[in-house]
Design a protein around this motif. Structure first.
Motif, PDB file in Angstrom:
ATOM      1  N   GLU A 160       0.841  -1.206   0.000  1.00 41.76           N
ATOM      2  CA  GLU A 160       0.000   0.000   0.000  1.00 41.76           C
ATOM      3  C   GLU A 160       0.883   1.267   0.000  1.00 41.76           C
ATOM      4  N   LEU A 161       1.921   1.234   0.816  1.00 42.55           N
ATOM      5  CA  LEU A 161       2.869   2.352   0.874  1.00 42.55           C
ATOM      6  C   LEU A 161       3.583   2.505  -0.475  1.00 42.55           C
ATOM      7  N   ALA A 162       3.968   1.379  -1.054  1.00 47.74           N
ATOM      8  CA  ALA A 162       4.651   1.398  -2.359  1.00 47.74           C
ATOM      9  C   ALA A 162       3.731   1.987  -3.422  1.00 47.74           C
ATOM     10  N   ARG A 163       2.461   1.598  -3.386  1.00 48.51           N
ATOM     11  CA  ARG A 163       1.502   2.110  -4.380  1.00 48.51           C
ATOM     12  C   ARG A 163       1.337   3.617  -4.254  1.00 48.51           C
ATOM     13  N   ARG A 164       1.283   4.069  -3.031  1.00 49.97           N
ATOM     14  CA  ARG A 164       1.118   5.497  -2.781  1.00 49.97           C
ATOM     15  C   ARG A 164       2.318   6.271  -3.339  1.00 49.97           C
ATOM     16  N   ILE A 165       3.515   5.749  -3.114  1.00 52.66           N
ATOM     17  CA  ILE A 165       4.730   6.386  -3.628  1.00 52.66           C
ATOM     18  C   ILE A 165       4.758   6.322  -5.156  1.00 52.66           C
ATOM     19  N   ALA A 166       4.339   5.174  -5.693  1.00 51.85           N
ATOM     20  CA  ALA A 166       4.404   4.947  -7.141  1.00 51.85           C
ATOM     21  C   ALA A 166       3.500   5.893  -7.925  1.00 51.85           C
ATOM     22  N   ALA A 167       2.600   6.579  -7.251  1.00 45.65           N
ATOM     23  CA  ALA A 167       1.709   7.525  -7.936  1.00 45.65           C
ATOM     24  C   ALA A 167       2.456   8.783  -8.377  1.00 45.65           C
ATOM     25  N   ALA A 168       3.611   9.057  -7.800  1.00 48.97           N
ATOM     26  CA  ALA A 168       4.407  10.228  -8.199  1.00 48.97           C
ATOM     27  C   ALA A 168       5.231   9.876  -9.434  1.00 48.97           C
ATOM     28  N   PRO A 169       5.584  10.888 -10.251  1.00 52.94           N
ATOM     29  CA  PRO A 169       6.378  10.589 -11.454  1.00 52.94           C
ATOM     30  C   PRO A 169       7.742   9.987 -11.093  1.00 52.94           C
ATOM     31  N   PRO A 170       8.153   8.917 -11.802  1.00 48.11           N
ATOM     32  CA  PRO A 170       9.415   8.231 -11.467  1.00 48.11           C
ATOM     33  C   PRO A 170      10.635   9.142 -11.472  1.00 48.11           C
ATOM     34  N   PHE A 171      10.712  10.042 -12.452  1.00 48.44           N
ATOM     35  CA  PHE A 171      11.905  10.898 -12.501  1.00 48.44           C
ATOM     36  C   PHE A 171      11.949  11.844 -11.297  1.00 48.44           C
ATOM     37  N   THR A 172      10.776  12.332 -10.901  1.00 49.03           N
ATOM     38  CA  THR A 172      10.703  13.191  -9.717  1.00 49.03           C
ATOM     39  C   THR A 172      11.204  12.453  -8.487  1.00 49.03           C
ATOM     40  N   LEU A 173      10.748  11.204  -8.345  1.00 51.79           N
ATOM     41  CA  LEU A 173      11.181  10.394  -7.196  1.00 51.79           C
ATOM     42  C   LEU A 173      12.688  10.161  -7.231  1.00 51.79           C
ATOM     43  N   LYS A 174      13.193   9.918  -8.427  1.00 48.86           N
ATOM     44  CA  LYS A 174      14.628   9.644  -8.576  1.00 48.86           C
ATOM     45  C   LYS A 174      15.470  10.853  -8.132  1.00 48.86           C
ATOM     46  N   ILE A 175      15.100  12.046  -8.600  1.00 47.17           N
ATOM     47  CA  ILE A 175      15.927  13.205  -8.243  1.00 47.17           C
ATOM     48  C   ILE A 175      15.667  13.662  -6.801  1.00 47.17           C
ATOM     49  N   LEU A 176      14.436  13.417  -6.324  1.00 48.71           N
ATOM     50  CA  LEU A 176      14.144  13.720  -4.911  1.00 48.71           C
ATOM     51  C   LEU A 176      14.996  12.826  -4.002  1.00 48.71           C
ATOM     52  N   LYS A 177      15.085  11.558  -4.354  1.00 45.40           N
ATOM     53  CA  LYS A 177      15.906  10.631  -3.555  1.00 45.40           C
ATOM     54  C   LYS A 177      17.378  11.038  -3.597  1.00 45.40           C
ATOM     55  N   ARG A 178      17.844  11.455  -4.758  1.00 46.89           N
ATOM     56  CA  ARG A 178      19.246  11.906  -4.846  1.00 46.89           C
ATOM     57  C   ARG A 178      19.490  13.078  -3.900  1.00 46.89           C
ATOM     58  N   SER A 179      18.548  14.013  -3.887  1.00 49.09           N
ATOM     59  CA  SER A 179      18.702  15.179  -2.990  1.00 49.09           C
ATOM     60  C   SER A 179      18.684  14.759  -1.526  1.00 49.09           C
ATOM     61  N   LEU A 180      17.760  13.858  -1.191  1.00 52.46           N
ATOM     62  CA  LEU A 180      17.671  13.413   0.206  1.00 52.46           C
ATOM     63  C   LEU A 180      18.922  12.648   0.615  1.00 52.46           C
ATOM     64  N   ASN A 181      19.408  11.786  -0.248  1.00 53.16           N
ATOM     65  CA  ASN A 181      20.636  11.056   0.081  1.00 53.16           C
ATOM     66  C   ASN A 181      21.826  12.002   0.207  1.00 53.16           C
ATOM     67  N   ARG A 182      21.805  13.070  -0.565  1.00 51.99           N
ATOM     68  CA  ARG A 182      22.917  14.020  -0.490  1.00 51.99           C
ATOM     69  C   ARG A 182      22.932  14.767   0.844  1.00 51.99           C
ATOM     70  N   VAL A 183      21.774  14.900   1.484  1.00 52.10           N
ATOM     71  CA  VAL A 183      21.744  15.524   2.819  1.00 52.10           C
ATOM     72  C   VAL A 183      22.686  14.748   3.749  1.00 52.10           C
ATOM     73  N   ALA A 184      22.587  13.426   3.683  1.00 48.53           N
ATOM     74  CA  ALA A 184      23.464  12.596   4.526  1.00 48.53           C
ATOM     75  C   ALA A 184      24.893  12.594   3.996  1.00 48.53           C
ATOM     76  N   ASP A 185      25.032  12.583   2.682  1.00 48.07           N
ATOM     77  CA  ASP A 185      26.379  12.577   2.107  1.00 48.07           C
ATOM     78  C   ASP A 185      27.151  13.839   2.485  1.00 48.07           C
ATOM     79  N   ILE A 186      26.462  14.985   2.484  1.00 51.50           N
ATOM     80  CA  ILE A 186      27.119  16.245   2.847  1.00 51.50           C
ATOM     81  C   ILE A 186      27.600  16.196   4.304  1.00 51.50           C
TER      82      ILE A 186
END
Ligand code: ZN
Length: 265
Positions: free
Chosen positions: A197-223
């Motif tokens: 159910e959680l996966a379906r909810r996330i999957a409703a967003a555009p894949p490219f948006t999710l991809k770059i959002l995840k990159r930004s979030l991971n970079r918070v920790a990387d920084i």
């Protein structure tokens, strides 16, 4: 691709990668880890897959690295051989989960120990059943400085990480929720449904948006030094494999650690 130690399914834009060695409490054999990595790549390359769920068949998510196999095939590894094996299968494979361009959700029940604990914490979100518990007892059982990827302080805070790593004690699903390491705790029979159910909810967003959002979030920790700190710990962990404490645990037999239900790095 046909798998033996895992089960790979796709439906409605969601790939589920199941650990599938329930008779061995999903201990991570070399093959299981290789297949997990291959399945992850298959899911990434499939344009129909938007979200990936990591799950496990049977009452336990994973007992950690397969100690029986380790004792039989790797007990006398040189520093160089161990480094090569662990860098690829433990460190690099984990980083590929973290860096996976699609959102990942771990669905965890029962025991989730050491190497298994490390794998689920590389996922973006974690759903746990009420009976789930997490632990990394290897300082006590193996004389090893935690597992290869010291993700713990990043996902539960430094103080909690120190507590569970120093004591080897279990972190219950509720305590993991309180520490912010787990996103949801649900009854066992609702675990898979909640993850989907959680996966379906996330999957409703555009894949490219999710991809770059995840990159930004991971970079918070990387920084803040996530990657460098994980790499530094990998080196430290390798050192702990050649200590007298580790050698005496190894010589006493990893089987003893298996019997006590604990897993090794
Ligand atoms: Zn190791």
């Amino acid at each position: 691709m046909a798998y033996e130690d895992i089960l790979y399914e796709t439906a409605d834009g969601i790939a589920t990668i199941w650990h599938n060695r329930p008779e061995r409490r999903n201990a991570e054999s070399r093959r299981l880890l290789d297949e997990l990595d291959a399945a992850l790549r298959e899911a990434v390359e499939n344009p129909d897959v938007r979200v990936i769920v990591l799950a496990a068949k049977g009452p336990h998510f994973s007992a950690g690295h397969d100690l029986k196999e380790a004792q039989e095939s790797r007990a006398n590894f040189t520093v160089e051989q161990r480094w090569e094996y662990e860098e690829l299968r433990y460190f690099d494979y984990c980083m590929r989960i973290l860096d996976c361009p699609k959102p990942t959700i771990a669905a965890v029940q029962g025991a989730c120990v050491a190497g298994g604990f490390m794998v689920v914490n590389m996922c973006d979100l974690i759903v746990a059943s009420e009976d789930a518990y997490f632990s990394d007892p290897v300082a006590h059982t193996m004389g090893a400085a935690a597992v290869e990827v010291l993700i713990h302080p990043w996902v539960m805070g430094l103080r909690k990480a120190k507590e569970i790593l120093f004591t080897g004690e279990r972190l219950t699903a509720q305590a993991a929720l309180d520490a912010g390491m787990v996103n949801r705790v649900v009854p066992a029979d609702a675990l898979h449904g909640t993850a989907i159910e959680l996966a379906r909810r996330i999957a409703a967003a555009p894949p490219f948006t999710l991809k770059i959002l995840k990159r930004s979030l991971n970079r918070v920790a990387d920084i803040q030094g996530l990657r460098t700190s994980l790499q530094a710990h990998f080196d430290t962990h390798q050192l702990s494999h050649v200590t007298e404490a580790f050698k005496s645990a190894r010589d006493a037999g990893l089987a003893a650690a298996i019997r006590s239900g604990k897993a090794a790095g």
